[in-house]
Design an enzyme around this catalytic site. Structure first.
Site, PDB file in Angstrom:
ATOM      1  N   LYS A 122     -55.194  12.830  55.107  1.00 34.69           N
ATOM      2  CA  LYS A 122     -54.415  11.728  54.533  1.00 34.69           C
ATOM      3  C   LYS A 122     -53.831  10.901  55.667  1.00 34.69           C
ATOM      4  CE  LYS A 122     -50.535  10.659  51.467  1.00 34.69           C
ATOM      5  NZ  LYS A 122     -49.507  11.220  50.549  1.00 34.69           N
ATOM      6  N   ASP A 227     -40.708  10.998  43.347  1.00 35.01           N
ATOM      7  CA  ASP A 227     -41.841  10.210  42.843  1.00 35.01           C
ATOM      8  C   ASP A 227     -42.713  11.115  41.972  1.00 35.01           C
ATOM      9  OD1 ASP A 227     -43.134   7.816  42.566  1.00 35.01           O
ATOM     10  OD2 ASP A 227     -44.302   7.982  44.404  1.00 35.01           O
TER      11      ASP A 227
END
Length: 338
Positions: A122, A227
């Site tokens: 990532k 989130d």
């Protein structure tokens, strides 16, 4: 943003010295002068001009000028190469495969390490999409200089790795963290689907309860995801959830902890009602003085992501919150799979 690691094998040691020198020089200069590059790289003579020219051709740096001089700037592709070089040297990344995800703040690839096991790479890319509304002239960290998105991306990656590590160590359903360098995080490849891609669940109430229990369990360990939604939850074939994406995670002692906790809860309630027509009157409430079992927020800070790093990243996240309502829905994360 395309990741092209092929040129890594063709770059010389001196070219990497020049690239590293520009990275180091960027800490105090928006545009790094050639004289400083030569000093930091310890290369002399006309050769440095050739190295700079080659790096520009490979689109790893950019030439810019100000009122005083012409200089050079590291761009994300160059930052990618520096991180991949380090990860390759450690054996964490030996080959890079297909891109399986692209989001507002990251690119995700399948990679393989020296053990030949597939994993996920990532690359944090703050400043690309959801942060376009932040004024470019504003700097959180250095007076009178433009903000360094690469620095913020590195902080974001450091935070993600630190929190993933402590969560994994305490038995939370998260990917196994493998390595981190600069803006890159290497983690376990999970065989699962994003919750947002799932249209039907046999027992939505069961998954709903598991997710609410996970929010509460995090809080009891001193953390709030920040989130917690269908974009950051994977569901395995057996129906068990896996939590991903931790750059916005905050401590339960955070000034706005109750707001973030309630938002996480509301995101799940809203999604289950809209997608699965499931609604429950049972949902957790934030309790500052609840039964706190561990201080994983403190442990994460001790693992390398300091309070100062958190404060710097918090400033960015606060700015992001101010502009969240202005984002284009098309900026939502897109995940590709074979």
């Amino acid at each position: 943003m395309k990741l092209d690691p092929t040129s890594l094998r063709y770059m010389s040691a001196d070219e990497f010295r020049v690239l590293t020198a520009i990275e180091v020089g960027s800490r105090n200069h928006d545009i790094v002068p050639e004289t400083l590059i030569a000093e930091l790289s310890r290369l002399r003579g006309g050769g440095i001009n050739k190295y700079i020219s080659d790096l520009i051709k490979r689109k790893l740096i950019a030439s810019e000028s100000n009122s005083k001089y012409v200089g050079y700037k590291l761009i994300y592709s160059g930052y990618d190469h520096l991180a991949l070089k380090t990860l390759s040297r450690r054996g964490s990344v030996v080959s890079v495969g297909n891109q399986i995800g692209v989001g507002k703040e990251s690119d995700i690839f399948v990679i393989a390490g020296e053990d030949e096991q597939q994993a996920v790479l990532k690359l944090h890319r703050l400043g690309r999409q959801s942060f376009r509304n932040v004024k470019q002239k504003r700097d959180y960290f250095r007076p009178n200089q433009s903000p360094s998105w690469m620095y913020m991306s590195r902080l974001s990656a450091m935070k993600e790795f630190a929190f993933m590590k402590v969560l994994h160590e305490h038995g939370f359903p998260v990917p196994t963290p493998i390595d981190q360098n600069r803006h890159c995080v290497v983690m376990e490849l999970i065989d699962a689907f994003p919750l947002r891609q799932i249209d039907h669940i046999a027992e939505p109430g069961r998954l709903y309860s598991e997710l609410m229990d996970l929010i509460v369990r995090l809080a009891k360990h001193g953390l709030i995801h920040g989130d917690f939604n269908e974009f950051n939850i994977l569901v395995r074939e057996n129906g068990s959830p896996v939590l991903i994406d931790f750059p916005q995670m905050v401590s339960t002692s955070h000034l706005n902890a109750e707001f973030y906790f309630n938002r996480d809860v509301d995101c799940i309630r809203t999604f289950f009602k809209r997608r699965f027509a499931y609604e429950s009157v049972l949902y957790p409430k934030f309790a500052l003085n609840g039964d706190k079992e561990f201080d994983l927020d403190v442990k994460a800070a001790a693992s390398g992501f300091s309070r100062k790093d958190q404060a710097n990243l918090d400033k960015l996240m606060q700015e992001q919150e101010l502009h969240r309502d202005d984002e284009d829905p098309s900026d939502e994360e897109i995940v590709y799979s074979d």
